[in-house]
Every structure is written in C-alpha cells, then in structure tokens.
Design an enzyme around this catalytic site. Structure first.
Site, PDB file in Angstrom:
ATOM      1  N   ASN A  15     -15.345 -54.986  -2.716  1.00 27.47           N
ATOM      2  CA  ASN A  15     -14.949 -56.195  -2.841  1.00 27.47           C
ATOM      3  C   ASN A  15     -15.504 -57.464  -2.024  1.00 27.47           C
ATOM      4  O   ASN A  15     -16.167 -58.487  -2.661  1.00 27.47           O
ATOM      5  CB  ASN A  15     -13.320 -56.443  -2.599  1.00 27.47           C
ATOM      6  CG  ASN A  15     -12.848 -55.676  -3.937  1.00 27.47           C
ATOM      7  OD1 ASN A  15     -12.736 -56.596  -5.155  1.00 27.47           O
ATOM      8  ND2 ASN A  15     -12.150 -54.493  -3.750  1.00 27.47           N
ATOM      9  N   ARG A  63       0.776 -55.438  17.192  1.00 25.58           N
ATOM     10  CA  ARG A  63       0.479 -56.110  16.074  1.00 25.58           C
ATOM     11  C   ARG A  63       0.393 -57.523  16.222  1.00 25.58           C
ATOM     12  O   ARG A  63      -0.632 -58.301  15.857  1.00 25.58           O
ATOM     13  CB  ARG A  63       1.487 -55.997  14.834  1.00 25.58           C
ATOM     14  CG  ARG A  63       1.517 -54.608  14.308  1.00 25.58           C
ATOM     15  CD  ARG A  63       2.571 -54.479  12.925  1.00 25.58           C
ATOM     16  NE  ARG A  63       2.461 -55.350  12.034  1.00 25.58           N
ATOM     17  CZ  ARG A  63       3.373 -56.033  11.201  1.00 25.58           C
ATOM     18  NH1 ARG A  63       4.583 -55.891  11.606  1.00 25.58           N
ATOM     19  NH2 ARG A  63       3.088 -56.867  10.527  1.00 25.58           N
ATOM     20  N   ASN A 105      -5.388 -62.360  -1.321  1.00 24.06           N
ATOM     21  CA  ASN A 105      -5.673 -60.791  -1.436  1.00 24.06           C
ATOM     22  C   ASN A 105      -5.895 -60.411  -2.899  1.00 24.06           C
ATOM     23  O   ASN A 105      -5.237 -60.878  -3.696  1.00 24.06           O
ATOM     24  CB  ASN A 105      -4.397 -60.093  -0.890  1.00 24.06           C
ATOM     25  CG  ASN A 105      -4.268 -58.620  -0.636  1.00 24.06           C
ATOM     26  OD1 ASN A 105      -5.349 -57.956  -0.350  1.00 24.06           O
ATOM     27  ND2 ASN A 105      -3.313 -58.145  -1.082  1.00 24.06           N
ATOM     28  N   HIS A 107      -5.127 -57.100  -4.993  1.00 18.83           N
ATOM     29  CA  HIS A 107      -4.345 -55.706  -4.948  1.00 18.83           C
ATOM     30  C   HIS A 107      -4.672 -54.924  -6.404  1.00 18.83           C
ATOM     31  O   HIS A 107      -4.607 -55.568  -7.253  1.00 18.83           O
ATOM     32  CB  HIS A 107      -2.874 -56.133  -4.696  1.00 18.83           C
ATOM     33  CG  HIS A 107      -1.960 -54.740  -4.813  1.00 18.83           C
ATOM     34  ND1 HIS A 107      -1.911 -54.026  -3.535  1.00 18.83           N
ATOM     35  CD2 HIS A 107      -0.943 -54.341  -5.651  1.00 18.83           C
ATOM     36  CE1 HIS A 107      -0.864 -53.155  -3.944  1.00 18.83           C
ATOM     37  NE2 HIS A 107      -0.655 -53.211  -5.152  1.00 18.83           N
ATOM     38  N   VAL A 142       4.945 -58.185   2.076  1.00 22.86           N
ATOM     39  CA  VAL A 142       3.706 -57.465   1.670  1.00 22.86           C
ATOM     40  C   VAL A 142       3.522 -57.486   0.173  1.00 22.86           C
ATOM     41  O   VAL A 142       4.541 -57.274  -0.516  1.00 22.86           O
ATOM     42  CB  VAL A 142       3.906 -55.793   2.248  1.00 22.86           C
ATOM     43  CG1 VAL A 142       2.716 -55.389   1.653  1.00 22.86           C
ATOM     44  CG2 VAL A 142       4.064 -55.902   3.768  1.00 22.86           C
TER      45      VAL A 142
HETATM   46  C1  GRF Z   1      -9.475 -52.355  -3.431  1.00 21.67           C
HETATM   47  O1  GRF Z   1      -8.789 -51.385  -4.543  1.00 21.67           O
HETATM   48  C2  GRF Z   1      -8.307 -53.275  -3.059  1.00 21.67           C
HETATM   49  O2  GRF Z   1      -7.663 -53.661  -4.085  1.00 21.67           O
HETATM   50  C3  GRF Z   1      -7.518 -52.648  -1.951  1.00 21.67           C
HETATM   51  O3  GRF Z   1      -8.159 -51.779  -1.432  1.00 21.67           O
HETATM   52  C4  GRF Z   1      -9.304 -51.519  -2.047  1.00 21.67           C
HETATM   53  C5  GRF Z   1     -10.611 -51.890  -1.328  1.00 21.67           C
HETATM   54  O4  GRF Z   1     -11.808 -51.444  -1.883  1.00 21.67           O
HETATM   55  N1  GRF Z   1      -6.741 -53.564  -1.477  1.00 21.67           N
HETATM   56  P1  GRF Z   1     -13.154 -51.853  -1.162  1.00 21.67           P
HETATM   57  O5  GRF Z   1     -13.248 -51.483   0.256  1.00 21.67           O
HETATM   58  O6  GRF Z   1     -13.136 -53.345  -1.444  1.00 21.67           O
HETATM   59  O7  GRF Z   1     -14.214 -51.009  -1.864  1.00 21.67           O
END
Ligand code: GRF
Length: 201
Positions: A15, A63, A105, A107, A142
C-alpha cells in the site's frame, strides 16, 4: 496543498508503494515509519528516496512512550497527514487527538464487519459472500472512525485467506491513493460519522 505526508507500515508495504506511485500523492510522501526493522516498507521508502525511520518498540517501552516518540518525530518532520498502511500497532488516544481528522487507515473488510488483524480470514470463517476495503479516518477506537470510501470484493467458493487477501489488496492499491488525494485536495468534510466528499457525484 503542499501537505507533507507520513506513511506508517509494519509489513511488505504494497500500500505504501501504491501511494508512492500515485502522481499526486507520491511527491507528498515525506516520511515512512515502521516498528519493524525488517519491514519491506522501509526498503521501498529507500528505493523512492524517502526518509525512513525504524522506530523500535523495544527502545520506547510502553505504548504511550512509543506514541510520544512517534508524535515528536511527526511534528519535527512537519507532517500534516498520517496514512496507516498495515501498521500493526494501535495508536493511543493522545496522538489520535493531536492529529484529529489527519490520520487515515486502510482496512481489508467492509467495516464494521471484521475489524482486527485477520479480516480476510474472519470473513471466510463467517461464510460471508462479500467483503471488501474500507478507508476511514482514525479515531480513538480500533477500525472504527468515519468512513471515507468502501469498495466490495466478492468471496469465491475456492478462496483461502491468502487468495482473498490478494484480491482485496488489488482494490486497496487502487482506492487508498484516491482517498488520500481527496484529503490532499481538501475535499473531505467530516460531519460526525459521515464523511462528505465535496465535488463528487
Ligand atoms: C493491508 O491489507 C491493509 O489493509 C492491512 O494490512 C495490509 C498491509 O499490506 N491493514 P501491505 O504491507 O501494504 O502490503
């Protein structure tokens, strides 16, 4: 807007790569942070000539301590927008408050279905026929904040968690840069749980 963007990632960084490859978003990526020294994301950042930092949880302890160090780094780098891209840590409320409306984010499910770290596996186990991708604004809970964009992905009879996640990621790589572009263009208006995309539809 000449916003400076930080991407936080723990894993392969596909990503992150999609964001770097976007002609509008890519040039704005000023910083990549990972909690894992071996994250592919750090290599991708180096390949793109972007500053990358391994922020080691082993050094920062709690954290709260970790997020204080992270916030200091983001502030020192003049970061306007934070994009979580497979960052496997839950941000603590103070950093979420400091960057209210400025953390996105991606998801791998249609939230609020299947939050958490194993969304494709959980969708399969539930027997769902459709899952998908959600891009949302991060709040104190979350996988919970206001939804910017969603796109469905059909679950096939012969899918396993890996094949399903691979198809979901193809969609992520297309839609996450689009949502980030909207933010950079100042087109997102957050109104409670609703996010209006101005100038669309
Ligand atoms: C993705 O599927 C994202 O939605 C999730 O973790 C994964 C990360 O993949 N939160 P990458 O490291 O971007 O390949």
């Amino acid at each position: 807007m000449n916003a400076r963007l930080a991407v936080l990632a723990s894993g392969a960084g596909t990503n992150l790569q999609a964001l770097l490859d976007d002609p509008v978003v890519g040039p704005r990526v000023a910083l990549v942070v990972s909690d894992r020294a071996d994250a592919g994301a750090l290599e991708r950042a180096a390949g793109a000539g972007v500053k990358s930092v391994h922020l080691d949880p082993g050094v920062h302890g709690s954290r709260e301590g970790y997020d204080a160090a992270l916030e200091d780094l983001l502030t020192a780098e003049g970061i306007d927008l934070v994009c979580l891209a497979g960052f496997m840590r839950i941000l603590t409320p103070p950093i979420v408050r400091s960057f209210r409306g400025r953390i996105l984010n991606v998801h791998p499910s249609l939230l609020p279905a299947f939050p958490g770290a194993h969304a494709p596996r959980d969708a399969l186990a539930w027997g769902a026929k459709v899952t998908g991708v959600t891009v949302h604004v991060v709040d104190e809970e979350v996988d919970h904040g206001p939804i910017v964009l969603q796109e469905p992905v059909a679950i096939r009879e012969d899918d396993d968690a890996d094949s399903l996640h691979a198809r979901i990621k193809e969609v992520e790589h297309r839609v996450y840069p689009r949502a980030v572009r909207w933010w950079l263009e100042g087109r997102l208006r957050i109104d409670g749980r609703r996010v209006h995309v101005e100038g669309s539809g």
